[in-house]
Design a protein around this motif. Structure first.
Motif, PDB file in Angstrom:
ATOM      1  N   GLN A 230       0.822  -1.202   0.000  1.00 27.43           N
ATOM      2  CA  GLN A 230       0.000   0.000   0.000  1.00 27.43           C
ATOM      3  C   GLN A 230       0.862   1.261   0.000  1.00 27.43           C
ATOM      4  O   GLN A 230       1.980   1.273   0.508  1.00 27.43           O
ATOM      5  CB  GLN A 230      -0.922   0.004   1.222  1.00 27.43           C
ATOM      6  N   LEU A 233      -0.792   7.575   2.001  1.00 25.43           N
ATOM      7  CA  LEU A 233      -1.554   8.700   1.449  1.00 25.43           C
ATOM      8  C   LEU A 233      -1.900   9.717   2.528  1.00 25.43           C
ATOM      9  O   LEU A 233      -2.051   9.350   3.689  1.00 25.43           O
ATOM     10  CB  LEU A 233      -2.836   8.177   0.792  1.00 25.43           C
ATOM     11  N   PRO A 234      -2.011  10.999   2.169  1.00 22.55           N
ATOM     12  CA  PRO A 234      -1.809  11.521   0.828  1.00 22.55           C
ATOM     13  C   PRO A 234      -0.333  11.585   0.459  1.00 22.55           C
ATOM     14  O   PRO A 234       0.517  11.820   1.316  1.00 22.55           O
ATOM     15  CB  PRO A 234      -2.411  12.928   0.903  1.00 22.55           C
ATOM     16  N   TRP A 266      -4.476   4.348  -7.267  1.00 25.62           N
ATOM     17  CA  TRP A 266      -4.128   5.441  -6.362  1.00 25.62           C
ATOM     18  C   TRP A 266      -3.480   4.969  -5.059  1.00 25.62           C
ATOM     19  O   TRP A 266      -2.587   5.625  -4.539  1.00 25.62           O
ATOM     20  CB  TRP A 266      -5.385   6.227  -5.988  1.00 25.62           C
ATOM     21  N   LYS A 267      -3.937   3.841  -4.509  1.00 23.90           N
ATOM     22  CA  LYS A 267      -3.593   3.476  -3.136  1.00 23.90           C
ATOM     23  C   LYS A 267      -2.468   2.455  -3.018  1.00 23.90           C
ATOM     24  O   LYS A 267      -2.115   2.036  -1.919  1.00 23.90           O
ATOM     25  CB  LYS A 267      -4.834   2.938  -2.419  1.00 23.90           C
ATOM     26  N   LEU A 281       3.223   9.583  -6.049  1.00 27.39           N
ATOM     27  CA  LEU A 281       2.431   9.043  -7.142  1.00 27.39           C
ATOM     28  C   LEU A 281       3.273   9.102  -8.415  1.00 27.39           C
ATOM     29  O   LEU A 281       3.940  10.100  -8.670  1.00 27.39           O
ATOM     30  CB  LEU A 281       1.163   9.878  -7.344  1.00 27.39           C
ATOM     31  N   ALA A 309      -6.086  13.814  -8.267  1.00 24.64           N
ATOM     32  CA  ALA A 309      -5.459  13.234  -7.077  1.00 24.64           C
ATOM     33  C   ALA A 309      -5.572  14.177  -5.884  1.00 24.64           C
ATOM     34  O   ALA A 309      -5.827  13.742  -4.753  1.00 24.64           O
ATOM     35  CB  ALA A 309      -3.992  12.922  -7.366  1.00 24.64           C
ATOM     36  N   LYS A 312      -9.283  14.274  -4.647  1.00 27.24           N
ATOM     37  CA  LYS A 312      -9.706  13.060  -3.955  1.00 27.24           C
ATOM     38  C   LYS A 312      -8.901  12.777  -2.688  1.00 27.24           C
ATOM     39  O   LYS A 312      -9.125  11.773  -2.009  1.00 27.24           O
ATOM     40  CB  LYS A 312      -9.602  11.861  -4.906  1.00 27.24           C
ATOM     41  N   HIS A 314      -5.697  12.037  -2.484  1.00 27.38           N
ATOM     42  CA  HIS A 314      -4.579  11.113  -2.673  1.00 27.38           C
ATOM     43  C   HIS A 314      -3.237  11.853  -2.720  1.00 27.38           C
ATOM     44  O   HIS A 314      -2.177  11.235  -2.588  1.00 27.38           O
ATOM     45  CB  HIS A 314      -4.755  10.327  -3.976  1.00 27.38           C
ATOM     46  N   LEU A 315      -3.271  13.161  -2.929  1.00 25.30           N
ATOM     47  CA  LEU A 315      -2.079  13.982  -3.090  1.00 25.30           C
ATOM     48  C   LEU A 315      -2.258  15.285  -2.313  1.00 25.30           C
ATOM     49  O   LEU A 315      -3.336  15.892  -2.387  1.00 25.30           O
ATOM     50  CB  LEU A 315      -1.860  14.287  -4.574  1.00 25.30           C
TER      51      LEU A 315
END
Length: 320
Positions: A230, A233-234, A266-267, A281, A309, A312, A314-315
Motif C-alpha cells: 500500500q 496517502l496523501p 491510487w492506493k 504518485l 489526485a 480526492k 490522494h495527493l
C-alpha cells in the motif's frame, strides 16, 4: 551563518534521533521546515543572504575530483532545471560523501564514457552542496536537455529513502541561489510539465474543469493480478516519467490518445523511482520523449490526473 544543528534544535529535533517521534511531532517538523524555506526564500530575494548562510559548498578540489574533461559552455540564464536522485551512495558526512562522489565520477567517466561527473551540482545527504562540473559547463545528466538545462542531483540517501531535511533545505537554497546569481531564469521550468509550470511551486488554484478525467480501469485493459504494498496517502510528490517504449508498473499511464490508464491505482505503491515509491504518485507517458514532449492531449490528461489526485485526497495540495 545559520548552523543546521541550530535549526533542528529550534524545531525540536531530539539528539537521539527520530525513532521515537509520533505523527504529531513529524507534522510539526514538516511545518517548521516549510516556514524556514519561506523565510530563506524571502531573505534571498531581498539580497540579505549569501550562499554561505544557508548551505556549505564543497569544491571539486576539496572532494578530490579528477581533472575536468568537459568544456562545452552553457548559456545564461538557463530556462530549464532538472533534479535527479542518485540511489545507492549512502553517506552522512563530508569524508564519506566525497568518496562516494569520487566513485560516481569514476563511473561516469570510465563506464559511461563521459567527460566528467554528469551533474552541474550535487546535494549530499549531509546537507552540503558539492560542485560537479560547475555552473557554466554543460553536464550529461538528461538526454535532450544537457545543453539547455541546469542538472542538480541528490546523493547519499539510504537505499529506499527520500532525501532528508538537511539535503532538502540545501537544495531549496541552491536553486534560489542559482536564480539570484543569474545561472537559472526566475521563470525556469522543468521538462514534461504542462504550460511551463514549475513543479516546485504547485498551482495555487485548480483549473475550472471536472474533478477527474475518465480513467480506463485495470479490468478494461486486461491487467493481471497485482501483489504490491500500500501507498502512504496523501502522497507528497508526483513523479512524471516515460516508458521509453516498454510497459512499466506505474500507478498511472497516459497514452498519446489522451487516455489515462490505471496502473496499480491510487492506493498502491508503484516501482517507478527508487527512494520515492512509498511517498510519491508516479504518472508515466507511454512512449519515448527524450527529444520532444508528449502531445497536448497526453499532457492535458496528465495534468487532469494530478488535479484529480488532489481533489480526492490522494495527493497533498502543496505537492512537489
Amino acid at each position: 551563518m545559520l548552523p543546521w544543528l541550530a535549526v533542528l534544535a529550534a524545531l525540536g529535533l531530539p539528539a537521539g534521533g527520530v525513532s521515537s517521534w509520533d505523527k504529531t511531532q513529524i507534522k510539526q517538523l514538516s511545518q517548521g521546515l516549510q516556514h524556514l524555506y519561506g523565510n530563506i526564500s524571502r531573505l534571498i530575494e531581498r539580497g540579505k543572504l549569501g550562499p554561505a548562510d544557508f548551505f556549505t559548498t564543497v569544491s571539486r578540489k576539496d572532494w578530490g575530483a579528477e581533472g575536468a574533461g568537459c568544456s562545452s559552455q552553457l548559456p545564461k540564464p538557463l530556462e530549464v532545471l532538472v533534479i535527479h536522485h542518485v540511489p545507492g551512495l549512502e553517506c552522512h558526512n563530508r569524508m564519506v560523501c566525497s568518496q562516494r562522489l569520487r566513485d560516481l565520477q569514476a563511473y561516469h567517466i570510465h563506464e559511461n564514457s563521459g567527460c566528467d561527473v554528469a551533474y552541474n551540482m550535487l546535494v549530499g545527504e549531509d546537507g552540503r552542496v558539492y560542485e560537479g562540473v560547475g555552473w557554466n559547463v554543460q553536464g550529461s545528466h538528461t538526454q535532450g536537455y544537457n545543453n539547455i538545462s541546469l542538472g542538480i542531483a541528490f546523493f547519499g540517501t539510504k537505499e529506499g529513502h527520500s532525501p532528508g531535511p538537511a539535503a532538502l533545505s540545501s537544495m531549496k537554497g541552491l536553486v534560489s541561489y542559482a536564480v539570484q546569481k543569474g545561472h537559472l531564469s526566475s521563470r525556469y521550468t522543468q521538462p514534461l510539465l504542462v504550460k511551463s509550470e514549475n513543479c516546485l511551486v504547485p498551482p495555487q488554484k485548480a483549473k475550472p474543469k471536472k474533478v477527474c478525467p475518465h480513467i480506463i480501469s485495470r479490468s478494461a485493459w486486461g491487467a493481471r493480478e497485482a501483489h504490491c504494498p500500500q501507498l502512504t496517502l496523501p502522497a507528497k510528490y508526483v513523479l512524471i516519467l516515460h516508458t521509453a517504449g516498454r510497459t512499466c508498473n506505474k500507478p498511472f499511464l497516459v497514452g498519446q490518445d489522451g487516455g489515462a490508464y490505471e496502473g496499480v491505482g491510487w492506493k498502491v505503491q508503484g516501482s517507478h523511482t527508487a527512494g520515492y515509491n512509498d511517498i510519491a504518485l508516479g504518472i508515466s507517458f507511454m512512449g519515448t520523449f527524450t527529444g520532444t514532449p508528449p502531445n497536448s492531449a497526453a499532457l492535458e490528461a496528465a495534468q487532469d490526473l494530478i488535479q484529480c489526485a488532489v481533489a480526492k485526497g490522494h495527493l497533498t495540495p502543496n505537492y512537489l
